[in-house]
Design a protein around this motif. Structure first.
Motif, PDB file in Angstrom:
ATOM      1  N   MET A 209       3.124   8.734  15.645  1.00 49.68           N
ATOM      2  CA  MET A 209       2.819   8.228  14.289  1.00 49.68           C
ATOM      3  C   MET A 209       1.401   7.646  14.234  1.00 49.68           C
ATOM      4  SD  MET A 209       4.120   8.721  11.002  1.00 49.68           S
ATOM      5  CE  MET A 209       5.732   8.747  11.664  1.00 49.68           C
ATOM      6  N   ILE A 210       0.560   8.173  13.468  1.00 53.91           N
ATOM      7  CA  ILE A 210      -0.725   7.349  13.233  1.00 53.91           C
ATOM      8  C   ILE A 210      -0.259   6.524  12.089  1.00 53.91           C
ATOM      9  CG2 ILE A 210      -3.080   7.503  12.556  1.00 53.91           C
ATOM     10  CD1 ILE A 210      -2.939  10.282  13.896  1.00 53.91           C
ATOM     11  N   PHE A 211      -0.251   5.179  12.067  1.00 57.72           N
ATOM     12  CA  PHE A 211       0.578   4.224  11.123  1.00 57.72           C
ATOM     13  C   PHE A 211      -0.979   3.932  10.241  1.00 57.72           C
ATOM     14  CE2 PHE A 211       4.168   3.964  13.048  1.00 57.72           C
ATOM     15  CZ  PHE A 211       5.031   2.989  12.545  1.00 57.72           C
TER      16      PHE A 211
ATOM     17  N   LEU B  95       0.891  -1.190  -0.134  1.00 57.78           N
ATOM     18  CA  LEU B  95      -0.071  -0.141  -0.143  1.00 57.78           C
ATOM     19  C   LEU B  95       0.921   1.192  -0.181  1.00 57.78           C
ATOM     20  CD1 LEU B  95      -2.756  -1.269   2.509  1.00 57.78           C
ATOM     21  CD2 LEU B  95      -3.053  -0.975   0.194  1.00 57.78           C
ATOM     22  N   GLN B  96       0.335   2.393  -0.472  1.00 57.15           N
ATOM     23  CA  GLN B  96       1.002   3.646  -0.609  1.00 57.15           C
ATOM     24  C   GLN B  96      -0.056   4.417   0.436  1.00 57.15           C
ATOM     25  OE1 GLN B  96       3.736   4.285  -2.573  1.00 57.15           O
ATOM     26  NE2 GLN B  96       3.424   2.164  -2.951  1.00 57.15           N
ATOM     27  N   LYS B  97       0.693   5.517   0.853  1.00 56.58           N
ATOM     28  CA  LYS B  97      -0.019   6.336   1.951  1.00 56.58           C
ATOM     29  C   LYS B  97      -1.495   6.848   1.414  1.00 56.58           C
ATOM     30  CE  LYS B  97       0.461  10.612   4.495  1.00 56.58           C
ATOM     31  NZ  LYS B  97       1.498  11.800   5.143  1.00 56.58           N
ATOM     32  N   GLY B  98      -2.606   6.747   2.118  1.00 58.22           N
ATOM     33  CA  GLY B  98      -3.785   7.117   1.554  1.00 58.22           C
ATOM     34  C   GLY B  98      -4.653   6.109   0.994  1.00 58.22           C
TER      35      GLY B  98
ATOM     36  N   LEU C 243      14.836   9.733  13.314  1.00 58.40           N
ATOM     37  CA  LEU C 243      15.854   8.892  13.773  1.00 58.40           C
ATOM     38  C   LEU C 243      15.545   7.424  13.561  1.00 58.40           C
ATOM     39  CD1 LEU C 243      16.477  10.622  17.128  1.00 58.40           C
ATOM     40  CD2 LEU C 243      17.876  10.912  15.124  1.00 58.40           C
ATOM     41  N   ILE C 244      14.301   6.968  12.982  1.00 62.92           N
ATOM     42  CA  ILE C 244      13.747   5.744  12.744  1.00 62.92           C
ATOM     43  C   ILE C 244      13.714   5.552  10.930  1.00 62.92           C
ATOM     44  CG2 ILE C 244      11.750   4.293  12.774  1.00 62.92           C
ATOM     45  CD1 ILE C 244      12.872   4.739  15.793  1.00 62.92           C
ATOM     46  N   GLU C 245      14.090   4.342  10.756  1.00 61.85           N
ATOM     47  CA  GLU C 245      13.919   4.112   9.308  1.00 61.85           C
ATOM     48  C   GLU C 245      13.076   2.701   9.067  1.00 61.85           C
ATOM     49  OE1 GLU C 245      17.969   3.838   7.735  1.00 61.85           O
ATOM     50  OE2 GLU C 245      18.620   2.294   9.201  1.00 61.85           O
ATOM     51  N   ASN C 246      12.919   2.289   8.076  1.00 60.47           N
ATOM     52  CA  ASN C 246      12.168   0.940   7.606  1.00 60.47           C
ATOM     53  C   ASN C 246      10.826   0.858   8.486  1.00 60.47           C
ATOM     54  OD1 ASN C 246      14.412   0.517   5.917  1.00 60.47           O
ATOM     55  ND2 ASN C 246      15.559  -0.349   7.539  1.00 60.47           N
ATOM     56  N   ALA C 247      10.057   1.781   8.730  1.00 61.25           N
ATOM     57  CA  ALA C 247       9.072   1.561   9.710  1.00 61.25           C
ATOM     58  C   ALA C 247       7.965   0.976   8.644  1.00 61.25           C
ATOM     59  CB  ALA C 247       8.408   2.818  10.182  1.00 61.25           C
ATOM     60  N   PHE C 248       7.123   0.225   9.302  1.00 62.47           N
ATOM     61  CA  PHE C 248       6.064  -0.392   8.368  1.00 62.47           C
ATOM     62  C   PHE C 248       4.940  -0.941   9.398  1.00 62.47           C
ATOM     63  CE2 PHE C 248       8.705  -4.144   9.690  1.00 62.47           C
ATOM     64  CZ  PHE C 248       7.983  -5.156   9.965  1.00 62.47           C
ATOM     65  N   ILE C 249       3.750  -1.297   8.666  1.00 60.61           N
ATOM     66  CA  ILE C 249       2.582  -1.993   9.504  1.00 60.61           C
ATOM     67  C   ILE C 249       2.080  -2.745   8.315  1.00 60.61           C
ATOM     68  CG2 ILE C 249       1.089  -0.378   8.612  1.00 60.61           C
ATOM     69  CD1 ILE C 249      -0.783  -0.561  11.171  1.00 60.61           C
ATOM     70  N   ARG C 250       1.780  -4.188   8.955  1.00 62.22           N
ATOM     71  CA  ARG C 250       1.248  -5.203   8.118  1.00 62.22           C
ATOM     72  C   ARG C 250       0.275  -6.037   8.732  1.00 62.22           C
ATOM     73  NH1 ARG C 250       4.260 -10.337   7.882  1.00 62.22           N
ATOM     74  NH2 ARG C 250       4.942 -10.731   9.813  1.00 62.22           N
ATOM     75  N   LEU C 251      -0.674  -6.587   8.078  1.00 61.09           N
ATOM     76  CA  LEU C 251      -1.647  -7.448   8.402  1.00 61.09           C
ATOM     77  C   LEU C 251      -1.466  -8.886   7.987  1.00 61.09           C
ATOM     78  CD1 LEU C 251      -2.822  -4.493   8.808  1.00 61.09           C
ATOM     79  CD2 LEU C 251      -4.728  -5.485   8.735  1.00 61.09           C
ATOM     80  N   VAL C 252      -1.549  -9.710   8.998  1.00 60.08           N
ATOM     81  CA  VAL C 252      -1.237 -11.155   8.430  1.00 60.08           C
ATOM     82  C   VAL C 252      -2.669 -11.934   8.994  1.00 60.08           C
ATOM     83  CG1 VAL C 252       0.046 -13.151   9.020  1.00 60.08           C
ATOM     84  CG2 VAL C 252       1.093 -11.022   8.781  1.00 60.08           C
ATOM     85  N   ASP C 253      -2.992 -12.859   8.087  1.00 57.36           N
ATOM     86  CA  ASP C 253      -4.167 -13.590   8.343  1.00 57.36           C
ATOM     87  C   ASP C 253      -3.677 -14.742   9.467  1.00 57.36           C
ATOM     88  OD1 ASP C 253      -6.407 -15.762   8.384  1.00 57.36           O
ATOM     89  OD2 ASP C 253      -6.800 -15.372   6.391  1.00 57.36           O
ATOM     90  N   ASN C 254      -4.202 -14.807  10.503  1.00 56.68           N
ATOM     91  CA  ASN C 254      -3.855 -15.992  11.685  1.00 56.68           C
ATOM     92  C   ASN C 254      -4.129 -17.427  11.239  1.00 56.68           C
ATOM     93  OD1 ASN C 254      -3.128 -13.587  13.116  1.00 56.68           O
ATOM     94  ND2 ASN C 254      -3.641 -14.561  15.121  1.00 56.68           N
TER      95      ASN C 254
ATOM     96  N   CYS D 116      -1.507  -7.424   3.487  1.00 57.76           N
ATOM     97  CA  CYS D 116      -1.148  -6.119   3.164  1.00 57.76           C
ATOM     98  C   CYS D 116      -0.098  -5.611   3.937  1.00 57.76           C
ATOM     99  CB  CYS D 116      -2.345  -5.181   3.087  1.00 57.76           C
ATOM    100  SG  CYS D 116      -2.928  -4.822   4.555  1.00 57.76           S
ATOM    101  N   LYS D 117       0.862  -4.767   3.242  1.00 56.92           N
ATOM    102  CA  LYS D 117       1.714  -3.950   4.039  1.00 56.92           C
ATOM    103  C   LYS D 117       2.010  -2.569   3.560  1.00 56.92           C
ATOM    104  CE  LYS D 117       6.670  -4.895   5.380  1.00 56.92           C
ATOM    105  NZ  LYS D 117       7.894  -5.532   5.221  1.00 56.92           N
ATOM    106  N   TYR D 118       2.322  -1.758   4.350  1.00 53.17           N
ATOM    107  CA  TYR D 118       2.322  -0.260   4.070  1.00 53.17           C
ATOM    108  C   TYR D 118       3.825   0.098   4.856  1.00 53.17           C
ATOM    109  CZ  TYR D 118       2.098   4.704   4.797  1.00 53.17           C
ATOM    110  OH  TYR D 118       2.088   6.222   5.011  1.00 53.17           O
ATOM    111  N   ASN D 119       4.668   0.507   3.937  1.00 51.35           N
ATOM    112  CA  ASN D 119       5.926   1.149   4.307  1.00 51.35           C
ATOM    113  C   ASN D 119       5.852   2.435   4.357  1.00 51.35           C
ATOM    114  OD1 ASN D 119       7.759  -1.550   4.491  1.00 51.35           O
ATOM    115  ND2 ASN D 119       7.214  -1.504   2.223  1.00 51.35           N
ATOM    116  N   LEU D 120       6.424   2.968   5.520  1.00 48.37           N
ATOM    117  CA  LEU D 120       6.146   4.426   5.793  1.00 48.37           C
ATOM    118  C   LEU D 120       7.801   5.136   5.341  1.00 48.37           C
ATOM    119  CD1 LEU D 120       4.251   3.204   7.963  1.00 48.37           C
ATOM    120  CD2 LEU D 120       4.587   5.341   9.094  1.00 48.37           C
ATOM    121  N   THR D 121       7.602   5.927   4.285  1.00 47.62           N
ATOM    122  CA  THR D 121       8.756   6.345   3.462  1.00 47.62           C
ATOM    123  C   THR D 121       9.170   7.773   3.547  1.00 47.62           C
ATOM    124  OG1 THR D 121       7.629   6.583   1.290  1.00 47.62           O
ATOM    125  CG2 THR D 121       8.763   4.319   1.867  1.00 47.62           C
ATOM    126  N   GLU D 122       8.169   8.523   4.200  1.00 46.58           N
ATOM    127  CA  GLU D 122       8.457  10.136   4.344  1.00 46.58           C
ATOM    128  C   GLU D 122       9.515  10.246   5.292  1.00 46.58           C
ATOM    129  OE1 GLU D 122       4.777  12.410   4.499  1.00 46.58           O
ATOM    130  OE2 GLU D 122       3.810  10.872   3.236  1.00 46.58           O
TER     131      GLU D 122
END
Length: 196
Positions: free
Chosen positions: A162-164, A5-8, A130-141, A148-154
């Motif tokens: 941060m509101i991920f 995913l991209q932002k938004g 001071l943080i890099e490679n931040a992400f949020i991902r959802l995994v089916d248990n 899906c996965k969203y890498n925060l790149t800004e």
């Protein structure tokens, strides 16, 4: 197959995943390598990022018990559980995980906002620059497959929280929205006031 995913961007979790119930929301980050300034300068303190889930009703936080974080690991409904605090963010993969039982979330909750704040950010002079490679991902248990996965790149310099993203209910189906909004809130209690 995981959706990047991209932002938004928004994606339906229910649509192509019949019977989806529990998801693990993994949040991760790495600390940018820092060097101490001067021979006698103290070593930079580790950055302690804390993930939290805010369960909202009608888009608002109704009760402080609806915040699941390192100090309240399990929601009173039993449907959202924080798997524990990682104090450094060291290592690969998810740094913190929150398990959500979408099928059992009480009907009054329409949104789960996933946030991360830096513990004592102001006192320690730390920020998301001071943080890099931040992400949020959802995994089916059920299958352990990443949905899906969203890498925060800004560049989030000077941002202390941060509101991920958010998982929300819309027309009877669960969706995920990639938000990636930095804030200057100095603590979780400041951050949750945005939803009061």
């Amino acid at each position: 197959m995981s959706i990047s995913l991209q932002k938004g961007q928004k994606v339906s979790l229910s649509k192509d995943n019949a019977g989806l119930s529990k998801v693990t929301i993994g949040l991760g980050w790495d600390e940018v390598k820092r060097t101490k300034i001067g021979f006698f300068a103290p070593k930079p303190q580790a950055i302690d990022c804390d993930a939290s889930a805010l369960l909202l009703q009608g888009g608002r936080l109704q009760n402080k018990d609806d915040v699941v974080y390192f100090g309240n690991l399990r929601h009173k409904s039993g449907t959202v559980q924080h798997m524990g605090d990682n104090l450094t963010g060291a290592g690969d993969g998810d740094d913190e995980q929150i398990v959500v039982d979408l099928a059992r979330i009480p009907q009054q909750y329409d949104r789960i906002v996933l946030v991360v704040n830096i513990y004592q950010a102001v006192q320690r002079r730390q920020h998301f620059g001071l943080i890099e490679n931040a992400f949020i991902r959802l995994v089916d248990n059920r299958t352990n497959v990443e949905l899906c996965k969203y890498n925060l790149t800004e560049n989030y310099s000077d941002m202390t929280a941060m509101i991920f993203g958010e998982v929300y209910r819309h027309n009877g189906e669960w969706k995920f929205s990639a938000i990636g909004q930095g804030t200057k809130d100095g603590s979780l209690s400041e951050l949750i006031r945005r939803y009061a």
